[in-house]
Design an enzyme around this catalytic site. Structure first.
Site, PDB file in Angstrom:
ATOM      1  N   ASP A 121     -11.204  -0.693   4.338  1.00  0.00           N
ATOM      2  CA  ASP A 121     -10.618  -1.683   5.240  1.00  0.00           C
ATOM      3  C   ASP A 121     -10.390  -0.959   6.559  1.00  0.00           C
ATOM      4  O   ASP A 121      -9.613   0.009   6.600  1.00  0.00           O
ATOM      5  CB  ASP A 121      -9.283  -2.194   4.695  1.00  0.00           C
ATOM      6  N   GLU A 178     -13.190 -11.495   5.326  1.00  0.00           N
ATOM      7  CA  GLU A 178     -12.264 -10.489   5.860  1.00  0.00           C
ATOM      8  C   GLU A 178     -13.016  -9.613   6.853  1.00  0.00           C
ATOM      9  O   GLU A 178     -13.859  -8.817   6.454  1.00  0.00           O
ATOM     10  CB  GLU A 178     -11.730  -9.586   4.734  1.00  0.00           C
TER      11      GLU A 178
HETATM   12 ZN   LIG Z   1     -10.730  -4.399   1.369  1.00  0.00          ZN
END
Ligand SMILES: [Zn+2]
Length: 198
Positions: A121, A178
């Site tokens: 991320d 995302e």
């Molecule tokens: Zn992630």
């Protein structure tokens, strides 16, 4: 001939082990800023989930991320900030209890690519360390976090695009829902781990 094959076999085993090692990201690239929200209560679970704030990744994934960071520094004067890498399976279970929606949290029955040490991320920061505008914060579980959302500014879309195109170029697959999440392309090679490596 047999001796050669034997050596080939041994070297491929050593290489495979080397390749699947989980390493601290800092040992590969200390210029990637680490900001692990799950090591604080400042995350969507409101709980401290990791005992330490160090990011761990499969070595080969960490090396590819370092290459992406190098490219961004050189060509765009920005660099990578990372929020999460390897995530033990038990943490995945806690997240799923809180948000059982597989658009945003992977079902622990299947496991997340984070549980394999093969997902990251990330966002981008400028030379002063400020995060670039991506339209939403990290872990914003709304439609606006989708890469292609029309509900963010042009500037945010351009920043998302730079992050996404660079990550793809260096071997990561994006996730549509995302903007911050990327899977290392060879994630299938790595098993799910439940050890609290942090
Ligand atoms: Zn992630």
């Amino acid at each position: 001939m047999y001796k050669f094959l034997f050596l080939l076999l041994i070297s491929s085993i050593v290489f495979a082990q080397e390749d699947t090692l989980i390493v601290p990201l800092k040992s590969i690239d200390s210029t990637i800023v680490q900001d692990v929200k799950y090591a604080t209560a400042n995350n969507f679970t409101k709980q401290v989930l990791y005992p330490s704030a160090k990011v761990f990744l499969r070595k080969v994934a960490a090396e590819h991320l370092a290459q992406a960071n190098e490219f961004l520094k050189k060509n765009h004067n920005v660099r990578i900030k990372i929020f999460d890498g390897f995530r033990p399976l038990f943490v995945q279970k806690i997240m799923w209890q809180i948000l059982p929606d597989d658009r945003y949290v992977a079902d622990p029955a299947k496991g997340s690519r984070h549980n394999r040490g093969a997902a990251v991320d990330v966002t981008l920061i400028d030379a002063d360390g400020n995060e670039l505008d991506m339209g939403t914060p990290y872990d914003d579980f709304t439609e606006r976090a989708s890469f292609a959302s029309k509900d963010v500014s042009e500037k945010a879309y351009i920043n998302r695009k730079l992050l996404r195109e660079t990550m793809i170029q260096f071997g990561f697959d994006p996730m549509e829902t995302e903007w911050w999440h990327f899977d290392f392309k060879d994630w299938k090679k790595f098993g799910i781990l439940d050890t609290g490596i942090n």
